[in-house]
Design an enzyme around this catalytic site. Sequence first.
Site, PDB file in Angstrom:
ATOM      1  N   ARG A  50     -39.748   5.900 -41.916  1.00 54.53           N
ATOM      2  CA  ARG A  50     -39.595   4.158 -42.631  1.00 54.53           C
ATOM      3  C   ARG A  50     -41.050   4.270 -42.354  1.00 54.53           C
ATOM      4  O   ARG A  50     -41.896   3.428 -43.083  1.00 54.53           O
ATOM      5  CB  ARG A  50     -38.386   3.518 -42.432  1.00 54.53           C
ATOM      6  CG  ARG A  50     -38.934   2.151 -43.732  1.00 54.53           C
ATOM      7  CD  ARG A  50     -37.853   1.175 -43.584  1.00 54.53           C
ATOM      8  NE  ARG A  50     -37.366   0.796 -41.913  1.00 54.53           N
ATOM      9  CZ  ARG A  50     -36.173  -0.249 -41.757  1.00 54.53           C
ATOM     10  NH1 ARG A  50     -35.446  -0.536 -42.865  1.00 54.53           N
ATOM     11  NH2 ARG A  50     -36.376  -0.833 -41.150  1.00 54.53           N
ATOM     12  N   LYS A 149     -42.707  -2.467 -45.366  1.00 49.26           N
ATOM     13  CA  LYS A 149     -42.430  -3.352 -44.089  1.00 49.26           C
ATOM     14  C   LYS A 149     -43.485  -3.641 -43.438  1.00 49.26           C
ATOM     15  O   LYS A 149     -43.584  -2.943 -41.955  1.00 49.26           O
ATOM     16  CB  LYS A 149     -41.527  -2.505 -43.244  1.00 49.26           C
ATOM     17  CG  LYS A 149     -39.852  -3.738 -42.386  1.00 49.26           C
ATOM     18  CD  LYS A 149     -39.006  -3.345 -41.738  1.00 49.26           C
ATOM     19  CE  LYS A 149     -38.115  -4.098 -40.648  1.00 49.26           C
ATOM     20  NZ  LYS A 149     -37.809  -5.098 -40.954  1.00 49.26           N
ATOM     21  N   GLU A 182     -31.776  -9.266 -51.769  1.00 43.92           N
ATOM     22  CA  GLU A 182     -31.262  -8.494 -51.152  1.00 43.92           C
ATOM     23  C   GLU A 182     -31.165  -9.959 -49.867  1.00 43.92           C
ATOM     24  O   GLU A 182     -31.763 -11.530 -50.745  1.00 43.92           O
ATOM     25  CB  GLU A 182     -32.528  -7.609 -49.742  1.00 43.92           C
ATOM     26  CG  GLU A 182     -33.911  -7.912 -49.933  1.00 43.92           C
ATOM     27  CD  GLU A 182     -34.697  -7.345 -49.111  1.00 43.92           C
ATOM     28  OE1 GLU A 182     -33.929  -6.636 -47.928  1.00 43.92           O
ATOM     29  OE2 GLU A 182     -36.075  -7.102 -48.912  1.00 43.92           O
TER      30      GLU A 182
HETATM   31  N1  PXG Z   1     -34.318  -6.814 -45.297  1.00 48.11           N
HETATM   32  C1  PXG Z   1     -35.582  -6.624 -44.875  1.00 48.11           C
HETATM   33  C2  PXG Z   1     -36.475  -7.801 -45.770  1.00 48.11           C
HETATM   34  C3  PXG Z   1     -35.779  -6.901 -43.286  1.00 48.11           C
HETATM   35  O1  PXG Z   1     -36.442  -7.347 -43.187  1.00 48.11           O
HETATM   36  C4  PXG Z   1     -33.166  -5.234 -43.549  1.00 48.11           C
HETATM   37  C5  PXG Z   1     -33.364  -5.399 -44.410  1.00 48.11           C
HETATM   38  C6  PXG Z   1     -32.295  -4.844 -43.225  1.00 48.11           C
HETATM   39  O2  PXG Z   1     -32.761  -2.772 -42.801  1.00 48.11           O
HETATM   40  P1  PXG Z   1     -32.460  -2.234 -41.342  1.00 48.11           P
HETATM   41  O3  PXG Z   1     -32.955  -1.100 -41.861  1.00 48.11           O
HETATM   42  O4  PXG Z   1     -32.574  -3.456 -40.121  1.00 48.11           O
HETATM   43  O5  PXG Z   1     -30.811  -1.843 -41.557  1.00 48.11           O
HETATM   44  C7  PXG Z   1     -34.801  -6.190 -42.782  1.00 48.11           C
HETATM   45  C8  PXG Z   1     -34.834  -5.529 -41.229  1.00 48.11           C
HETATM   46  C9  PXG Z   1     -34.280 -10.402 -37.476  1.00 48.11           C
HETATM   47  C10 PXG Z   1     -35.044  -9.303 -38.277  1.00 48.11           C
HETATM   48  O6  PXG Z   1     -35.475 -10.653 -36.629  1.00 48.11           O
HETATM   49  C11 PXG Z   1     -34.588  -8.668 -38.940  1.00 48.11           C
HETATM   50  C12 PXG Z   1     -35.090  -7.743 -40.080  1.00 48.11           C
HETATM   51  C13 PXG Z   1     -36.621  -7.599 -40.040  1.00 48.11           C
HETATM   52  C14 PXG Z   1     -37.311  -8.441 -39.086  1.00 48.11           C
HETATM   53  C15 PXG Z   1     -36.815  -8.618 -38.464  1.00 48.11           C
HETATM   54  O7  PXG Z   1     -33.965 -11.249 -37.837  1.00 48.11           O
HETATM   55  N2  PXG Z   1     -34.532  -6.780 -40.484  1.00 48.11           N
END
Ligand code: PXG
Length: 291
Positions: A50, A149, A182
Site C-alpha cells: 500500500r 495514505k 469510512e
Molecule cells: N481509514 C483511514 C482513513 C485510516 O487512516 C484505516 C481506515 C484503517 O486501515 P488499516 O490498514 O489500518 O486497517 C486507516 C488507518 C491512529 C491512526 O493513530 C489510525 C490510522 C491511520 C493513522 C493514524 O489512530 N488508521
Amino acid sequence: MKIYIDGKYYEEGKAKISVFDHGLLYGDGIFEGIRAYNGRVFKLREHIDRLFCSAKAILLTIPMEHAEVMQTVVATCRRNKIRDGYIRLVVTRGVGTLGLNPNTCKRPSIIVIAGKIQLYPPEYYQRGLEIITVPTVRNLHSALNPAIKSLNYLNNILAKIEANNGGCEEAVMLNSEGFVAECTGDNLFILKGDQLITPPLTAGALYGITRGVVIEMGKAAGMSVAESNLTRYDLFNADECFLTGTGAELIPVVKIDGRVIGSGNPGPVTKSLVQKYHALTKISGEPIYGP
Ligand code: PXG
C-alpha cells in the site's frame, strides 16, 4: 527508543528532520501504521504494498526496494526489542525550497518509529462505541484520493475534532453524495441478516488492511460479504456494526447518531470475528527474531 531515519538510528530526542522538508511544509509524503504481535509484524507485505501504491499516486520514488523497506521495518523492531507494538513508517518528499514544487526536493526521507501502541480502553470493546456522523465529508477522489495514505490528514482530523466535540471517539464520514465512506482512522462494516457489508473503495474508503482481513475471514466463515454503498439509514437499521483498523483492530459500534444498533450490545458475529482476528494476529506475520 531508537528511530530509523535514512539509514541511521537516532535516540528519540535526536531524531529530527529539517523544517524545509516538504512533508512538514506541505504534508507532501505518505505513511503506514503497522502493528507487531507476538514477535511478528502483522501483514507487513500488505502495508508495504500500500505504501508503494500511495507513492506511485503522488509521483514519489521511494529510494529503496520493496524488500528492503520490509527489512528496515523488521530491523527497527529488532533494534527496539519489540514483540508487541506499533510501527509508524513515514516517507516524506524531503528537503526542498519554500516553494511547493516537489522537484526542488533532492531525496525523499524514510522514517521508521517502532514503539508502544496507545489502545482504546477495554470498556469500549466490551460495551461498544457510540459514534456520530460529522459535517466534514470525505475528500473527493477527483481532489485528493482517499486511497492515498498521505501525510495530509486534515480531512480526517477535522472530522475527529467534530466527533470529539460531539462527545464521541469516532466519526462516520460521508462522501459528497451522502453515502458512508469510512471513519476518521477506521473502516466501517455492518451486518444485515447474514450479509457483511462495507462501503466500496469508490465511496471514499481507504483500502484498509484490517478491512481486507475481515472480508477474507467473513468469506472463510461462509458468510456473504458485499462491498456496496451504504446510507445512514442502512447503518441505523443494521443488526450489528463494527469498525476495523490496525490500531483499533475490530471495535463494536452500538449507537450511531442516537440510534441504538441491533440489541445495543456487541453482536455475536462481531464477537466471533474479533476472536478470529486475535487468533490470526498471534500466529501470522513477518518474524522479527527469525522463524
Ligand atoms: N481509514 C483511514 C482513513 C485510516 O487512516 C484505516 C481506515 C484503517 O486501515 P488499516 O490498514 O489500518 O486497517 C486507516 C488507518 C491512529 C491512526 O493513530 C489510525 C490510522 C491511520 C493513522 C493514524 O489512530 N488508521
